[in-house]
Design a protein around this motif. Structure first.
Motif, PDB file in Angstrom:
ATOM      1  N   TYR A 263      -3.241  -3.230  -4.193  1.00  0.00           N
ATOM      2  CA  TYR A 263      -2.905  -1.772  -3.861  1.00  0.00           C
ATOM      3  C   TYR A 263      -3.434  -1.233  -2.599  1.00  0.00           C
ATOM      4  O   TYR A 263      -4.323  -2.054  -1.833  1.00  0.00           O
ATOM      5  N   CYS A 264      -2.827  -0.149  -2.295  1.00  0.00           N
ATOM      6  CA  CYS A 264      -3.390   0.734  -1.033  1.00  0.00           C
ATOM      7  C   CYS A 264      -3.140   2.145  -1.547  1.00  0.00           C
ATOM      8  O   CYS A 264      -3.888   2.406  -2.393  1.00  0.00           O
ATOM      9  N   GLN A 265      -2.631   2.965  -0.491  1.00  0.00           N
ATOM     10  CA  GLN A 265      -2.557   4.280  -0.626  1.00  0.00           C
ATOM     11  C   GLN A 265      -1.388   4.758  -1.581  1.00  0.00           C
ATOM     12  O   GLN A 265      -1.394   5.424  -2.363  1.00  0.00           O
ATOM     13  N   SER A 266      -0.303   3.686  -1.268  1.00  0.00           N
ATOM     14  CA  SER A 266       1.081   4.229  -1.990  1.00  0.00           C
ATOM     15  C   SER A 266       1.959   2.809  -2.327  1.00  0.00           C
ATOM     16  O   SER A 266       3.194   2.910  -2.701  1.00  0.00           O
ATOM     17  N   GLY A 267       1.330   1.724  -2.063  1.00  0.00           N
ATOM     18  CA  GLY A 267       2.173   0.310  -2.288  1.00  0.00           C
ATOM     19  C   GLY A 267       2.620  -0.023  -1.088  1.00  0.00           C
ATOM     20  O   GLY A 267       3.116  -1.552  -1.118  1.00  0.00           O
ATOM     21  N   VAL A 268       2.817   0.516   0.079  1.00  0.00           N
ATOM     22  CA  VAL A 268       3.311  -0.068   1.268  1.00  0.00           C
ATOM     23  C   VAL A 268       2.559  -1.062   2.097  1.00  0.00           C
ATOM     24  O   VAL A 268       3.098  -2.206   2.140  1.00  0.00           O
ATOM     25  N   ARG A 269       1.303  -0.726   2.339  1.00  0.00           N
ATOM     26  CA  ARG A 269       0.420  -1.586   3.122  1.00  0.00           C
ATOM     27  C   ARG A 269       0.134  -2.720   2.087  1.00  0.00           C
ATOM     28  O   ARG A 269       0.046  -3.821   2.807  1.00  0.00           O
ATOM     29  N   ALA A 270      -0.026  -2.398   0.869  1.00  0.00           N
ATOM     30  CA  ALA A 270      -0.519  -3.613   0.084  1.00  0.00           C
ATOM     31  C   ALA A 270       0.645  -4.753  -0.115  1.00  0.00           C
ATOM     32  O   ALA A 270       0.353  -5.795  -0.285  1.00  0.00           O
ATOM     33  N   SER A 271       1.767  -4.269   0.460  1.00  0.00           N
ATOM     34  CA  SER A 271       2.929  -5.046   0.121  1.00  0.00           C
ATOM     35  C   SER A 271       2.708  -6.394   1.098  1.00  0.00           C
ATOM     36  O   SER A 271       3.174  -7.369   0.940  1.00  0.00           O
ATOM     37  N   GLU A 272       2.145  -6.037   2.466  1.00  0.00           N
ATOM     38  CA  GLU A 272       1.909  -7.065   3.373  1.00  0.00           C
ATOM     39  C   GLU A 272       0.984  -8.023   2.924  1.00  0.00           C
ATOM     40  O   GLU A 272       1.358  -9.149   2.733  1.00  0.00           O
ATOM     41  N   SER A 273      -0.404  -7.393   2.334  1.00  0.00           N
ATOM     42  CA  SER A 273      -1.163  -8.430   1.822  1.00  0.00           C
ATOM     43  C   SER A 273      -0.468  -9.368   0.768  1.00  0.00           C
ATOM     44  O   SER A 273      -1.016 -10.325   0.552  1.00  0.00           O
ATOM     45  N   ALA A 274       0.208  -8.616  -0.034  1.00  0.00           N
ATOM     46  CA  ALA A 274       0.894  -9.294  -1.443  1.00  0.00           C
ATOM     47  C   ALA A 274       1.632 -10.485  -0.856  1.00  0.00           C
ATOM     48  O   ALA A 274       1.415 -11.703  -1.379  1.00  0.00           O
ATOM     49  N   VAL A 275       2.519 -10.248   0.114  1.00  0.00           N
ATOM     50  CA  VAL A 275       3.435 -11.286   0.567  1.00  0.00           C
ATOM     51  C   VAL A 275       2.618 -12.447   1.413  1.00  0.00           C
ATOM     52  O   VAL A 275       3.091 -13.653   1.165  1.00  0.00           O
ATOM     53  N   VAL A 276       1.700 -11.986   1.954  1.00  0.00           N
ATOM     54  CA  VAL A 276       0.855 -13.046   2.740  1.00  0.00           C
ATOM     55  C   VAL A 276       0.076 -13.802   1.612  1.00  0.00           C
ATOM     56  O   VAL A 276       0.054 -15.068   2.002  1.00  0.00           O
ATOM     57  N   LEU A 277      -0.398 -13.367   0.640  1.00  0.00           N
ATOM     58  CA  LEU A 277      -0.931 -14.200  -0.414  1.00  0.00           C
ATOM     59  C   LEU A 277       0.076 -15.012  -1.111  1.00  0.00           C
ATOM     60  O   LEU A 277      -0.177 -16.282  -1.402  1.00  0.00           O
ATOM     61  N   ASN A 284       0.341 -15.892  -8.906  1.00  0.00           N
ATOM     62  CA  ASN A 284       0.886 -14.648  -9.646  1.00  0.00           C
ATOM     63  C   ASN A 284       0.224 -13.419  -8.815  1.00  0.00           C
ATOM     64  O   ASN A 284      -0.881 -12.796  -9.177  1.00  0.00           O
ATOM     65  N   VAL A 285       0.979 -12.845  -7.855  1.00  0.00           N
ATOM     66  CA  VAL A 285       0.732 -11.592  -7.360  1.00  0.00           C
ATOM     67  C   VAL A 285       1.577 -10.484  -7.577  1.00  0.00           C
ATOM     68  O   VAL A 285       2.750 -10.495  -7.385  1.00  0.00           O
ATOM     69  N   ARG A 286       1.022  -9.432  -7.792  1.00  0.00           N
ATOM     70  CA  ARG A 286       1.394  -8.104  -8.163  1.00  0.00           C
ATOM     71  C   ARG A 286       1.047  -6.697  -7.335  1.00  0.00           C
ATOM     72  O   ARG A 286      -0.085  -6.984  -6.990  1.00  0.00           O
ATOM     73  N   VAL A 287       1.970  -5.910  -6.981  1.00  0.00           N
ATOM     74  CA  VAL A 287       1.482  -4.733  -6.488  1.00  0.00           C
ATOM     75  C   VAL A 287       1.349  -3.546  -7.216  1.00  0.00           C
ATOM     76  O   VAL A 287       2.367  -3.333  -8.306  1.00  0.00           O
ATOM     77  N   TYR A 288       0.337  -3.031  -7.241  1.00  0.00           N
ATOM     78  CA  TYR A 288       0.182  -1.710  -8.077  1.00  0.00           C
ATOM     79  C   TYR A 288       0.791  -0.530  -7.097  1.00  0.00           C
ATOM     80  O   TYR A 288       0.244  -0.215  -6.178  1.00  0.00           O
ATOM     81  N   ASP A 289       2.120  -0.258  -7.622  1.00  0.00           N
ATOM     82  CA  ASP A 289       2.899   0.631  -6.669  1.00  0.00           C
ATOM     83  C   ASP A 289       2.177   1.794  -6.603  1.00  0.00           C
ATOM     84  O   ASP A 289       2.369   2.620  -5.373  1.00  0.00           O
ATOM     85  N   SER A 290       1.783   2.801  -7.768  1.00  0.00           N
ATOM     86  CA  SER A 290       1.439   4.164  -7.527  1.00  0.00           C
ATOM     87  C   SER A 290       0.193   4.124  -6.461  1.00  0.00           C
ATOM     88  O   SER A 290      -0.269   4.920  -5.985  1.00  0.00           O
ATOM     89  N   SER A 291      -0.652   2.941  -6.401  1.00  0.00           N
ATOM     90  CA  SER A 291      -1.825   2.932  -5.841  1.00  0.00           C
ATOM     91  C   SER A 291      -2.779   3.734  -5.695  1.00  0.00           C
ATOM     92  O   SER A 291      -2.843   4.598  -6.889  1.00  0.00           O
ATOM     93  N   TRP A 292      -3.300   4.237  -4.447  1.00  0.00           N
ATOM     94  CA  TRP A 292      -4.520   5.500  -4.916  1.00  0.00           C
ATOM     95  C   TRP A 292      -3.835   6.555  -5.065  1.00  0.00           C
ATOM     96  O   TRP A 292      -4.728   7.596  -5.625  1.00  0.00           O
ATOM     97  N   LEU A 293      -2.749   7.012  -4.740  1.00  0.00           N
ATOM     98  CA  LEU A 293      -1.971   8.243  -5.001  1.00  0.00           C
ATOM     99  C   LEU A 293      -2.013   8.405  -6.562  1.00  0.00           C
ATOM    100  O   LEU A 293      -2.264   9.499  -7.224  1.00  0.00           O
ATOM    101  N   GLY A 294      -1.954   7.226  -7.340  1.00  0.00           N
ATOM    102  CA  GLY A 294      -1.785   7.265  -8.495  1.00  0.00           C
ATOM    103  C   GLY A 294      -3.078   7.221  -9.075  1.00  0.00           C
ATOM    104  O   GLY A 294      -3.381   8.105 -10.049  1.00  0.00           O
TER     105      GLY A 294
END
Length: 343
Positions: A263-277, A284-294
């Motif tokens: 996760y990150c702030q809203s799921g966008v930055r987290a996407s880069e790290s998720a794809v790198v992983l 099994n890599v998943r993104v917490y889409d709502s991230s810190w805003l949620g």
């Protein structure tokens, strides 16, 4: 002689079978691609998706690339930054001729997170053949490749999303996994955000148990944007991804076999790290889409290093800035009046 032929044939078959079984796993690990891969793709039936703004796209893009505007803005609600309704996404992509199930390459500026967000979105919609061109238009130009200013219009298609529940995680799902030893949580935000010093929701801090590795740590030099702003460097080379071995060392504290939620702030930055992983072989890599805003705005969600948004302080700062603006406008009006010819 006949026995030898049979023995050789069995060996060859075994080798071919092993290669066939291993091929899908190897192919899945090649997600982040370079300029050569993209150049070769132009001669094949591969969709090239420029995820930048329409204005940037029209100033110059990879020939044949399509565009619907800045993807992270177009596909998300402006307030919550959650995805817009799936039906709207289907309609938008369909009108642009973008079938998520088609083989495609997403790109933007070098190291920009939006192509990674696009990759996660495509997987969520049911696609499994998306690649990310990390170097983007910057590396394309640096390699002397041509750019086009002609907008590409593809025939419309019917898009029917087959949502993959294994790609994204909701706030409630993450809360239910906090005490699960088979789950690990990665916070891809800055150190300041993680420690609760940089508050970007009603609360600051981080999800309990999360490990903090800022997404820019994936780059050769995370300080490159600052160096560019101060003209210490004149190119984005430092924003290239680290070699595979260095990335493996960066994430050595995480278990590739565990479910990994980023996760990150809203799921966008987290996407880069998720794809790198995923590129590194994490299963099994998943993104917490709502991230810190949620999470930060959900008061029943536990927080470590919790801090709170100081509304009074922000209002005071706004009032101070407004006062300064008013003062500057008055001074500007006086200067203008003094320079006008006397009647």
């Amino acid at each position: 002689m006949a026995a030898d032929v049979v023995r050789i044939s069995k060996t060859a078959v075994a080798a071919l079978l092993a290669a066939f079984l291993c091929a899908p796993a190897l192919a899945q690990q090649q997600i982040i691609v370079g300029t050569g891969f993209v150049a070769d793709a132009l001669d094949r039936d591969v969709l090239i998706w420029d995820v930048r703004s329409e204005e940037e796209y029209l100033r110059g893009h990879i020939p044949g690339a399509v565009n619907i505007g800045e993807i992270a803005a177009e596909l998300r609600e402006p307030g919550s930054e959650d995805y817009i309704a799936v039906a709207r996404i289907e309609r938008m992509l369909g009108e642009a001729g973008i079938d998520p199930k088609r083989r495609m390459i997403l790109y933007g500026h070098k190291a920009h997170t939006s192509p990674y967000f696009g990759h996660v979105t495509v997987r969520w919609l049911g696609g499994e053949q998306a690649y990310v061109y990390h170097g983007g238009v910057d590396d394309w130009k640096a390699a002397g490749k041509p750019l086009s200013t002609d907008a590409t219009r593809l025939p419309p298609v019917v898009v029917t999303a087959e949502l993959n529940p294994e790609v994204l995680v909701t706030t409630r799902e993450l809360m239910a996994k906090l005490d699960d030893p088979s789950v690990q949580i990665l916070d891809a935000r800055t150190v300041g955000e993680f420690q609760g010093e940089d508050i970007r929701a009603l609360r600051g801090g981080h999800v309990p148990g999360a490990v903090n590795i800022p997404y820019q740590a994936n780059w050769i030099d995370a300080d490159t944007p600052r160096k560019l702003a101060r003209r210490i460097v004149d190119n984005k080379d430092g924003m290239s991804l680290k070699p595979r071995e260095a990335l493996q060392a960066l994430y050595a504290g995480l278990d590739p076999e565990k479910e990994t939620i980023v996760y990150c702030q809203s799921g966008v930055r987290a996407s880069e790290s998720a794809v790198v992983l995923k590129q590194l072989g994490f299963r099994n890599v998943r993104v917490y889409d709502s991230s810190w805003l949620g999470w930060g705005n959900a008061f029943d969600a536990p927080v470590e290093n919790v801090s709170y948004f100081n509304v009074a302080r922000v209002n005071a700062m706004i009032n101070m800035l407004q006062g300064r603006i008013d003062q500057l406008e008055d001074e500007l009006a006086e200067l203008k009046a003094a320079r006008e010819p006397q009647q």
